[in-house]
Each structure stands twice: as structure tokens, then as C-alpha cells.
Design a protein around this motif. Sequence first.
Motif, PDB file in Angstrom:
ATOM      1  N   GLU A  70       0.839  -1.204   0.000  1.00 48.10           N
ATOM      2  CA  GLU A  70       0.000   0.000   0.000  1.00 48.10           C
ATOM      3  C   GLU A  70       0.868   1.246   0.000  1.00 48.10           C
TER       4      GLU A  70
ATOM      5  N   ARG B  10      -1.636  -1.360  -6.357  1.00 49.00           N
ATOM      6  CA  ARG B  10      -2.393  -1.117  -7.592  1.00 49.00           C
ATOM      7  C   ARG B  10      -2.135  -2.186  -8.638  1.00 49.00           C
TER       8      ARG B  10
ATOM      9  N   THR C 178      -4.212  -5.614  -6.630  1.00 51.47           N
ATOM     10  CA  THR C 178      -5.679  -5.672  -6.575  1.00 51.47           C
ATOM     11  C   THR C 178      -6.337  -6.139  -7.888  1.00 51.47           C
TER      12      THR C 178
ATOM     13  N   LEU D 175     -10.386  -4.102  -0.433  1.00 49.23           N
ATOM     14  CA  LEU D 175      -9.806  -3.008  -1.201  1.00 49.23           C
ATOM     15  C   LEU D 175      -8.992  -2.105  -0.283  1.00 49.23           C
TER      16      LEU D 175
ATOM     17  N   ASP E 292      -6.871   1.836  -4.107  1.00 46.50           N
ATOM     18  CA  ASP E 292      -7.793   1.249  -5.079  1.00 46.50           C
ATOM     19  C   ASP E 292      -9.000   2.161  -5.276  1.00 46.50           C
TER      20      ASP E 292
ATOM     21  N   HIS F  56      -8.514   5.201  -7.450  1.00 44.59           N
ATOM     22  CA  HIS F  56      -8.117   4.951  -8.828  1.00 44.59           C
ATOM     23  C   HIS F  56      -9.353   4.901  -9.729  1.00 44.59           C
TER      24      HIS F  56
ATOM     25  N   LEU G 154     -10.739   1.516 -11.248  1.00 41.70           N
ATOM     26  CA  LEU G 154     -11.249   0.365 -10.491  1.00 41.70           C
ATOM     27  C   LEU G 154     -12.663  -0.065 -10.917  1.00 41.70           C
TER      28      LEU G 154
END
Length: 278
Positions: A81, A87, A90, A117, A121, A124, A127
Motif C-alpha cells: 500500500e 495497484r 488488486t 480493497l 484502489d 483509482h 477500479l
Amino acid sequence: EAKRQFRGYALASEIGAGPPHEQLSLIGEMRDALLRQEFEVFYQPKLDLASGRVTGAEALLRWRHPSRGLIPPAQFIPFAEQTGFIREITPWLLDQVVARTAAWRAQGLNLVVSANLSTLDLLHSGLAPLVKRLLASSGLPPGQLCLEITESALMDDPDLALATLNQLAESGVRLSIDDYGAGHASLAYLKSLPVHELKIDQAFIFSLMESGKDAEIVRSTIALGHALGLKVVAEGAETDAELGWLKRAGCDVAQGYGIARPMPGAEVTGWMADQDSA
Ligand code: C2E
Ligand code: CA
Ligand code: CA
Ligand code: CA
């Protein structure tokens, strides 16, 4: 800063908390791990307390490291993270989870499967479109995917996170507030989120039978969740006594070692069959 934050994680204390070049090497190692399929998704059953049936599962990541063995997520997710590598993890994870859930469905096993999540995430913009694409290509009904988010994941940029959540909710996936009670959720905030489920933090479940205060907190959280129209899940239920208490208190779903520990995806159908024949 990174040094201070990551002291205490076993893997990080070996390599992740070192000087910058060593941190880069851990990112490189994680990237290789993804390519070499060293990450593995475990699943922990979720029991519907009223019917006594397993109706869902939570996907929990593991790293099957060639020399270090099975590494739990607490030892690499925080680092992933912090470095942004999450990224890359996930999307891989969601692909695995959707494929597995669709495969179970094809075998006649319909589970609602949850995936965790992270803050990044939710921030973004890719997602929600990714989730839609995965659902469309697998044919999985969106309601069989649940995404778990923590309150803190919403705090960084609440407007952007909420926009993502709204997109996800519109696509029909379920949303769950994880670790409820551990952070600083405001009730007004909870009311404004498009969520379907509230997971009571396991810290309140562990001493349920010994602590009158924890029992009262759990009881009132169940009432709060129901008042807001949410399904209430208790995690960390380790004993039959706790499971019985939760059922009597009207909690909807329980998850914990008292039902099953997280297991490799390939073991879930066998475990379910054992349950049915027991
Ligand atoms: P979480 O989302 O709160 O997941 C529940 C954790 O509690 C899991 O630990 C699970 O194995 C553990 N647990 C379940 N029932 C019991 C019980 O009865 N007793 C005890 N003592 N523990 C129980 P795990 O798998 O080690 O995961 C730890 C955390 O790592 C998760 O907490 C989640 O925050 C994070 N995590 C795991 N997988 C992922 C992932 O794919 N993505 C992200 N972003 N985070 C993940
Ligand atoms: Ca979770
Ligand atoms: Ca949790
Ligand atoms: Ca206990």
C-alpha cells in the motif's frame, strides 16, 4: 518515516525497512512474485446464522514465498500500500476472485465472495470499469461480488472515494464496511455511503462472552446496522458459544475460526461437502 512505520512486520524488518535500495528490491520481489504466481488467494467461509448455511466467503491474500514459506498479508500488504504496488495486486486479485466465484457457480455453488480493497484502489478511476469488465467477461452476477472497504480508506479523499463507491454500487456489486468500530466512523457518514453490509471489528468479538461492554457494543452495532438497512457480519468468532450468542443477538452472518480458517480455493468445495454430510 518508512523505517519507523514498518518496524514490527517480520518480513519488513528483514528487507522492507532497510535503506531505499532494499525497499526497491522488495517491490521487485513482489513484482516477480506476481509474475511467478507466488501470490495465492485463500477463502474463509461466511456462515448465514439464521439458516446455518455457508452463503459467502472472504478472499484473503497469501504469498507462498519459495524460501520464506507462506507469508500472511500483514507482512506485505502495508508495504504494498505504501509503495503503490497494491495497484498491481488488486486487479490480479479481483480477476482471481471473479474467476473462482464464477467457477463455483458453474458447479452449482453460489457464494457471495468478498475481496478487500485498499485506499489507493478507491482513489483509482480505473477500479470501477475494471470490476465491470471482469463481471461482464465472466458472466458472474454482480451481486455475487462484495468489496470490503475500511473507514480509513475513505478518509484520504472522501469525494473521490465516494464517486468510486457510487460507480461500484451502480454496477450491482455489494459493498461492505470492514473493521467497523475500530476507526472513527461518523454515523452521518455511514448513512451517506452506498453500502450493503457492516462488519463488526473482530476486537469486539474476541471477548464477547467475558466482557459485558463488548457484548453491549456488539448488540448496539447490530441494531445500528439493521436500522440503516445493512446486513451485519461478525468476524473473529472462534467458539460455539460466541456463534450461539451472535445468532441469538440477531447478527446475520458470522466468520471466524469457529467456522473455518481461511483455506486454499481448491479446498472449499470439499470442505462444504464435509459440512453437509456432518
Ligand atoms: P481483514 O480484512 O480484517 O481480514 C480478517 C482477518 O482476520 C484475516 O487475517 C483472517 O484470517 C483473520 N481471522 C478470521 N477469523 C479469525 C478468528 O476467528 N480469529 C483470529 N484470530 N483471526 C481471524 P489475514 O488473512 O491474515 O488478513 C489480515 C488483513 O490483511 C486483512 O484483515 C486485510 O486487512 C488484509 N488483507 C488480506 N488480504 C487482502 C487483500 O487481498 N487486499 C488487501 N488490500 N488487503 C488484504
Ligand atoms: Ca476484510
Ligand atoms: Ca475485518
Ligand atoms: Ca473468544
